[in-house]
Design a protein around this motif. Structure first.
Motif, PDB file in Angstrom:
ATOM      1  N   HIS A  23      -0.384  -9.321  13.883  1.00 39.96           N
ATOM      2  CA  HIS A  23      -1.063  -8.036  13.815  1.00 39.96           C
ATOM      3  C   HIS A  23      -0.623  -7.246  12.589  1.00 39.96           C
ATOM      4  CE1 HIS A  23      -2.421  -8.584  17.964  1.00 39.96           C
ATOM      5  NE2 HIS A  23      -3.305  -7.653  17.660  1.00 39.96           N
ATOM      6  N   LYS A  24      -1.557  -6.482  12.082  1.00 38.01           N
ATOM      7  CA  LYS A  24      -1.289  -5.627  10.934  1.00 38.01           C
ATOM      8  C   LYS A  24      -0.525  -4.399  11.409  1.00 38.01           C
ATOM      9  CE  LYS A  24      -3.850  -3.163   7.380  1.00 38.01           C
ATOM     10  NZ  LYS A  24      -5.185  -2.817   6.917  1.00 38.01           N
ATOM     11  N   GLY A  25       0.460  -3.978  10.634  1.00 38.22           N
ATOM     12  CA  GLY A  25       1.224  -2.789  10.981  1.00 38.22           C
ATOM     13  C   GLY A  25       0.367  -1.540  10.905  1.00 38.22           C
ATOM     14  N   ARG A  26       0.508  -0.639  11.852  1.00 34.70           N
ATOM     15  CA  ARG A  26      -0.317   0.575  11.895  1.00 34.70           C
ATOM     16  C   ARG A  26       0.388   1.788  11.293  1.00 34.70           C
ATOM     17  NH1 ARG A  26      -4.916  -1.343  14.107  1.00 34.70           N
ATOM     18  NH2 ARG A  26      -4.644  -2.590  15.965  1.00 34.70           N
ATOM     19  N   SER A  31       7.321  -1.269  10.132  1.00 30.99           N
ATOM     20  CA  SER A  31       6.534  -1.843   9.034  1.00 30.99           C
ATOM     21  C   SER A  31       6.542  -0.922   7.810  1.00 30.99           C
ATOM     22  CB  SER A  31       5.106  -2.110   9.476  1.00 30.99           C
ATOM     23  OG  SER A  31       4.469  -0.901   9.825  1.00 30.99           O
ATOM     24  N   GLY A  36       5.177  -1.739   4.477  1.00 31.57           N
ATOM     25  CA  GLY A  36       3.900  -1.985   5.139  1.00 31.57           C
ATOM     26  C   GLY A  36       2.969  -0.796   5.081  1.00 31.57           C
ATOM     27  N   SER A  39      -0.336  -0.015   1.854  1.00 33.63           N
ATOM     28  CA  SER A  39      -1.770  -0.304   1.852  1.00 33.63           C
ATOM     29  C   SER A  39      -2.512   0.661   2.772  1.00 33.63           C
ATOM     30  CB  SER A  39      -2.021  -1.741   2.305  1.00 33.63           C
ATOM     31  OG  SER A  39      -1.600  -1.898   3.634  1.00 33.63           O
ATOM     32  N   SER A  41      -6.206   1.347   4.950  1.00 29.52           N
ATOM     33  CA  SER A  41      -7.401   0.688   5.474  1.00 29.52           C
ATOM     34  C   SER A  41      -8.624   1.487   5.048  1.00 29.52           C
ATOM     35  CB  SER A  41      -7.324   0.575   6.998  1.00 29.52           C
ATOM     36  OG  SER A  41      -7.249   1.863   7.565  1.00 29.52           O
ATOM     37  N   SER A  45     -11.018  -1.250  11.408  1.00 29.10           N
ATOM     38  CA  SER A  45     -10.547  -2.598  11.694  1.00 29.10           C
ATOM     39  C   SER A  45     -11.652  -3.620  11.452  1.00 29.10           C
ATOM     40  CB  SER A  45     -10.033  -2.681  13.126  1.00 29.10           C
ATOM     41  OG  SER A  45     -11.007  -2.243  14.029  1.00 29.10           O
ATOM     42  N   GLU A  49      -9.479  -8.670  12.911  1.00 30.33           N
ATOM     43  CA  GLU A  49      -8.481  -7.896  13.648  1.00 30.33           C
ATOM     44  C   GLU A  49      -8.927  -7.663  15.088  1.00 30.33           C
ATOM     45  OE1 GLU A  49      -7.121  -4.328  11.704  1.00 30.33           O
ATOM     46  OE2 GLU A  49      -7.409  -5.269   9.756  1.00 30.33           O
TER      47      GLU A  49
END
Length: 76
Positions: A23-26, A31, A36, A39, A41, A45, A49
């Motif tokens: 999973h991508k770090g929120r 992260s 992390g 970046s 978004s 999503s 994802e």
């Protein structure tokens, strides 16, 4: 029966670890500490994802069912 559930529990446990790590770090957690949060978004999503989320929830339900079934089976 308990051997089958134990093997299924081990397999789903390994898959859960893998799914959570994919999973991508929120942000706001560990992260960010390791870069992390750099970046951003752009469009919410993605389809990949969302499918990963669905697969993780499905594996989690199977894992939970195995834990409950083993608990009930070994209690008697």
């Amino acid at each position: 029966m308990s051997t089958l559930l134990t093997v299924l529990l081990v397999i789903t446990s390994m898959l859960m670890i893998l799914m959570v790590l994919l999973h991508k770090g929120r942000g706001g957690g560990l992260s960010d500490m390791f870069g992390g949060g750099v970046s951003s978004s752009l469009g919410g999503s993605s389809v990949a994802e969302r499918n990963l989320d669905r697969f993780t929830v499905g594996i989690g339900i199977i894992w939970f069912a195995c834990v409950i079934a083993l608990g009930l089976l070994l209690a008697y």
